[in-house]
Design a protein around this motif. Structure first.
Motif, mmCIF file in Angstrom:
data_model
loop_
_atom_site.group_PDB
_atom_site.id
_atom_site.type_symbol
_atom_site.label_atom_id
_atom_site.label_comp_id
_atom_site.label_asym_id
_atom_site.label_seq_id
_atom_site.Cartn_x
_atom_site.Cartn_y
_atom_site.Cartn_z
ATOM 1 N N PHE A 1 -23.409 -21.895 -47.824
ATOM 2 C CA PHE A 1 -23.681 -23.027 -46.955
ATOM 3 C C PHE A 1 -22.398 -23.778 -46.618
ATOM 4 O O PHE A 1 -21.510 -23.936 -47.452
ATOM 5 N N VAL A 2 -22.329 -24.235 -45.384
ATOM 6 C CA VAL A 2 -21.311 -25.183 -44.953
ATOM 7 C C VAL A 2 -22.044 -26.479 -44.628
ATOM 8 O O VAL A 2 -23.016 -26.475 -43.857
ATOM 9 N N GLU A 3 -21.602 -27.567 -45.220
ATOM 10 C CA GLU A 3 -22.284 -28.841 -45.010
ATOM 11 C C GLU A 3 -21.670 -29.585 -43.827
ATOM 12 O O GLU A 3 -20.465 -29.829 -43.783
ATOM 13 N N ALA A 4 -22.509 -29.915 -42.872
ATOM 14 C CA ALA A 4 -22.065 -30.733 -41.747
ATOM 15 C C ALA A 4 -21.737 -32.136 -42.260
ATOM 16 O O ALA A 4 -22.406 -32.654 -43.161
ATOM 17 N N ASP A 5 -20.706 -32.732 -41.695
ATOM 18 C CA ASP A 5 -20.359 -34.088 -42.083
ATOM 19 C C ASP A 5 -21.476 -35.038 -41.666
ATOM 20 O O ASP A 5 -21.925 -35.027 -40.511
ATOM 21 N N GLN A 6 -21.936 -35.844 -42.600
ATOM 22 C CA GLN A 6 -23.086 -36.698 -42.334
ATOM 23 C C GLN A 6 -22.817 -37.681 -41.199
ATOM 24 O O GLN A 6 -23.717 -38.035 -40.423
ATOM 25 N N SER A 7 -21.551 -38.093 -41.053
ATOM 26 C CA SER A 7 -21.225 -39.037 -39.979
ATOM 27 C C SER A 7 -21.332 -38.388 -38.599
ATOM 28 O O SER A 7 -21.363 -39.085 -37.580
ATOM 29 N N GLU A 8 -21.387 -37.048 -38.549
ATOM 30 C CA GLU A 8 -21.467 -36.329 -37.290
ATOM 31 C C GLU A 8 -22.857 -35.769 -37.018
ATOM 32 O O GLU A 8 -23.047 -35.011 -36.058
ATOM 33 N N TRP A 9 -23.817 -36.153 -37.837
ATOM 34 C CA TRP A 9 -25.181 -35.655 -37.607
ATOM 35 C C TRP A 9 -25.704 -36.122 -36.245
ATOM 36 O O TRP A 9 -26.332 -35.355 -35.512
ATOM 37 N N ALA A 10 -25.413 -37.373 -35.889
ATOM 38 C CA ALA A 10 -25.927 -37.925 -34.629
ATOM 39 C C ALA A 10 -25.298 -37.268 -33.412
ATOM 40 O O ALA A 10 -25.831 -37.378 -32.304
ATOM 41 N N THR A 11 -24.162 -36.592 -33.584
ATOM 42 C CA THR A 11 -23.546 -35.850 -32.479
ATOM 43 C C THR A 11 -23.833 -34.353 -32.607
ATOM 44 O O THR A 11 -23.065 -33.515 -32.134
ATOM 45 N N LEU A 12 -24.922 -34.043 -33.257
ATOM 46 C CA LEU A 12 -25.492 -32.691 -33.319
ATOM 47 C C LEU A 12 -24.536 -31.676 -33.946
ATOM 48 O O LEU A 12 -24.380 -30.552 -33.461
ATOM 49 N N ALA A 13 -23.911 -32.064 -35.064
ATOM 50 C CA ALA A 13 -22.955 -31.172 -35.722
ATOM 51 C C ALA A 13 -23.588 -29.874 -36.181
ATOM 52 O O ALA A 13 -22.948 -28.819 -36.175
ATOM 53 N N CYS A 14 -24.845 -29.925 -36.581
ATOM 54 C CA CYS A 14 -25.532 -28.726 -37.079
ATOM 55 C C CYS A 14 -25.996 -27.801 -35.956
ATOM 56 O O CYS A 14 -26.298 -26.633 -36.213
ATOM 57 N N ASN A 15 -26.067 -28.315 -34.770
ATOM 58 C CA ASN A 15 -26.721 -27.579 -33.687
ATOM 59 C C ASN A 15 -25.734 -26.677 -32.959
ATOM 60 O O ASN A 15 -25.316 -26.951 -31.835
ATOM 61 N N VAL A 16 -25.351 -25.586 -33.613
ATOM 62 C CA VAL A 16 -24.445 -24.601 -33.027
ATOM 63 C C VAL A 16 -25.253 -23.365 -32.647
ATOM 64 O O VAL A 16 -26.316 -23.108 -33.206
ATOM 65 N N VAL A 17 -24.746 -22.604 -31.680
ATOM 66 C CA VAL A 17 -25.398 -21.344 -31.322
ATOM 67 C C VAL A 17 -24.439 -20.209 -31.630
ATOM 68 O O VAL A 17 -23.229 -20.291 -31.360
ATOM 69 N N VAL A 18 -24.969 -19.139 -32.233
ATOM 70 C CA VAL A 18 -24.152 -17.996 -32.624
ATOM 71 C C VAL A 18 -23.860 -17.134 -31.393
ATOM 72 O O VAL A 18 -24.780 -16.687 -30.703
ATOM 73 N N LEU A 19 -22.576 -16.885 -31.141
ATOM 74 C CA LEU A 19 -22.166 -15.973 -30.074
ATOM 75 C C LEU A 19 -22.107 -14.533 -30.584
ATOM 76 O O LEU A 19 -22.476 -13.590 -29.872
ATOM 77 N N ARG A 20 -21.641 -14.385 -31.815
ATOM 78 C CA ARG A 20 -21.625 -13.106 -32.522
ATOM 79 C C ARG A 20 -21.459 -13.443 -34.001
ATOM 80 O O ARG A 20 -21.175 -14.592 -34.343
ATOM 81 N N ASP A 21 -21.639 -12.475 -34.854
ATOM 82 C CA ASP A 21 -21.590 -12.725 -36.295
ATOM 83 C C ASP A 21 -20.302 -13.463 -36.666
ATOM 84 O O ASP A 21 -19.193 -13.009 -36.389
ATOM 85 N N ARG A 22 -20.488 -14.664 -37.250
ATOM 86 C CA ARG A 22 -19.388 -15.524 -37.671
ATOM 87 C C ARG A 22 -18.533 -16.023 -36.499
ATOM 88 O O ARG A 22 -17.313 -16.166 -36.608
#
Length: 553
Positions: free
Chosen positions: A484-505
């Protein structure tokens, strides 16, 4: 009091650069605007000094200066209040010609002036911008269409000269409702496969949804009359194709495409049948949507706690530019994009294409959306999916499921978020349709699972530990070897977790999330950044704005 007394200048961002557009307030400045008008349009077509004074009294004369010399290199005018010679309807403002000095053309300065016009119009609570343009002036037609204007009328006025110069097409841009989309590649595709027919005479009933009229080298009276008849019959001019798009138009002349008012935008053609087995196989084809022009946030369309923080705080024009940049970023990574065909309503843009549908294996699942204001987006997928393998749940009112709650962990297991938008009845339905899949319920309190948990590659996830079920994380880590990589809590409101995979890693992520993106890179994952500060105020990030249709190794 002149409108210009309320402003000294307006600041416009365009392609990463800031421009300062001043508002004429003196006779000398009006003379500078007039001189540029005459140089660009000729004395007979330029507004006279008397007319420019009247515009300055009842609206705005914009001046764009060279930052080095201070000389006026661009000008335009916006009439906000009616005059005896030019009445305006309720909520209307009239845009006149835009002049750019010849040695400063092809720099996007016309668009800078268009943005200045719209900025002031929005400040003055204008609902519709209107203008007229010659049919033979395809450069202006095309530029205005790219900026959200559509052809909705025809007028002949002798003030612009005899035929054909006096023949003008009327264009309107709504500042509150999204327009019919104008997409060159999609228009060429529909022309080539016969879905758009080029007319030489008025069509017969039943009227087709889309038609085209060749403007030729110089539109003649018959062409203008054909266009006028189509507009009176309920069509809207929605696109212009020129030899810049395809060499065929170098011989035949530009093509004006028209769409029937009230018809749904045509469904795109997918390159291949849907196929998505994991989150991390290489992204080949994805559903996005049309460029938004009227994105706003109000108490009716703020979908989650992120968007509710930004009600009334979205730069509408910047949102359009950011969305273009977002789609370009996908294309630059070799991803084929197709548009869903949904048009936003009541300030929503329909850009969160992940929510109405998702693919599991070789099946496109169309969900029943919990928010009624967005259910028309599911209908766009239904039109797209007529010849596909589809599980359509959009009419099952007790089954709520949205794609933001579906995460394909691998070829066998699917995490299903149970939060504000997806319920247990949806899991029961998915289990019955996909017996070879293991569905893992993950309870959460957010809008969707993918704002607190997403994959970045095989066995590696990006998480908001404060918001995700710890038992679920332990299951993945202990029994399945996940990192797991933990998103910085201060960046949750700017959708830090919401990434889309282009290819593996390798992921597409929001540039504003500096700390989280560095953590992702430190974990050995490549990050492609996109700058979308206004789009994320709507409550979704890159994953929310993409619906993968085809992933392949």
């Amino acid at each position: 009091m002149s409108i210009g007394n309320y402003y000294e200048r307006v600041r416009i961002l365009h392609k990463g650069r800031a421009y300062h557009v001043t508002l004429a307030r003196t006779e000398e400045e009006l003379q500078q605007a007039h001189a540029l008008e005459v140089a660009c349009f000729s004395e007979s077509l330029a507004l006279s000094m008397v007319e420019l004074r009247k515009v300055m009294e009842r609206g705005v004369v914009f001046l764009l200066r060279d930052p080095d010399s201070g000389e006026v290199v661009g000008e335009s005018q916006l009439l906000l209040h009616a005059t005896p010679n030019l009445p305006l309807g309720p909520g209307q403002a009239h845009c006149f010609g835009t002049a750019v000095r010849e040695d400063h053309r092809d720099r996007g300065l016309s668009t800078v002036l268009y943005k200045a016009e719209e900025l002031v119009a929005r400040d003055w609570r204008v609902n519709n911008l209107v203008l007229t343009v010659q049919a033979l002036n395809t450069a202006s037609l095309r530029t205005r269409m790219n900026f959200g204007f559509r052809v909705n009328g025809f007028v002949f006025t002798s003030m612009f000269g005899d035929w054909p110069k006096g023949a003008r097409l009327m264009m309107t841009k709504s500042l509150v409702e999204e327009p019919w989309p104008f997409e060159v590649d999609a228009l060429l595709e529909r022309l080539d496969d016969g879905r758009i027919r080029t007319l030489e005479s008025p069509p017969r009933h039943p009227y087709p949804d889309e038609v085209a009229v060749s403007l030729g080298k110089q539109p003649d009276r018959a062409t203008h009359e054909l266009i006028d008849g189509l507009l009176l019959d309920g069509y809207l001019g929605t696109g212009v194709l020129t030899d810049r798009d395809d060499r065929r138009f170098a011989q035949s002349g530009p093509l004006l495409t028209l769409s029937r008012c009230g018809a749904a935008p045509p469904a795109p053609k997918l390159q291949r049948q849907p196929h998505v087995q994991t989150e991390y196989d290489t992204l080949r084809e994805v559903v996005v949507n049309h460029v938004p022009f009227c994105t706003t946030l109000n108490r009716y369309n703020a979908i989650n706690e992120v968007s509710q923080r930004h009600i009334g705080n979205v730069d509408t024009m910047a949102s359009s530019d950011e969305y273009r940049a977002f789609v370009s970023a996908l294309k630059n990574e070799g991803v084929r994009t197709v548009t869903a065909g949904a048009i936003g309503r009541q300030g929503t843009s329909a850009m969160f294409t992940r929510d109405p549908a998702f693919v599991i294996d070789d099946t496109l699942v169309i969900g029943h959306m919990a928010n009624p204001i967005r259910r028309h987006e599911s209908q766009a997928y239904r039109r797209m999916a007529r010849q596909l393998n589809v599980l359509d749940l959009s009419d099952l009112h007790n089954v709520h499921v949205e794609g933001g709650d579906i995460v394909l962990l691998d070829e066998k297991r699917v995490a299903v978020g149970l939060g504000q938008r997806t319920n247990e009845a949806a899991i029961e339905r998915l289990v019955s349709v996909f017996p070879n899949r293991h569905f893992i319920p993950v309870k959460h309190e957010k809008l969707h699972l993918d704002v607190i948990f997403t994959l970045m590659g095989k066995g590696i996830a990006l998480i908001s530990r404060e918001n995700i079920d710890s038992d679920f994380l332990q299951f993945l880590e202990r029994d399945n070897g996940f990192r797991f990589v933990e998103a910085d809590q201060s960046e949750w409101a700017t959708l830090a977790c919401n990434v889309v995979v282009l290819r593996d890693r390798c992921v597409l992520a929001v540039r504003q999330n500096v700390v989280t993106n560095e953590r992702i890179r430190a974990a050995g994952v490549e990050v492609v950044e996109v700058d979308i500060p206004n789009l994320i105020k709507q409550g979704g990030g890159p994953r929310c704005m993409t619906c993968p249709i085809w992933r392949g190794k």
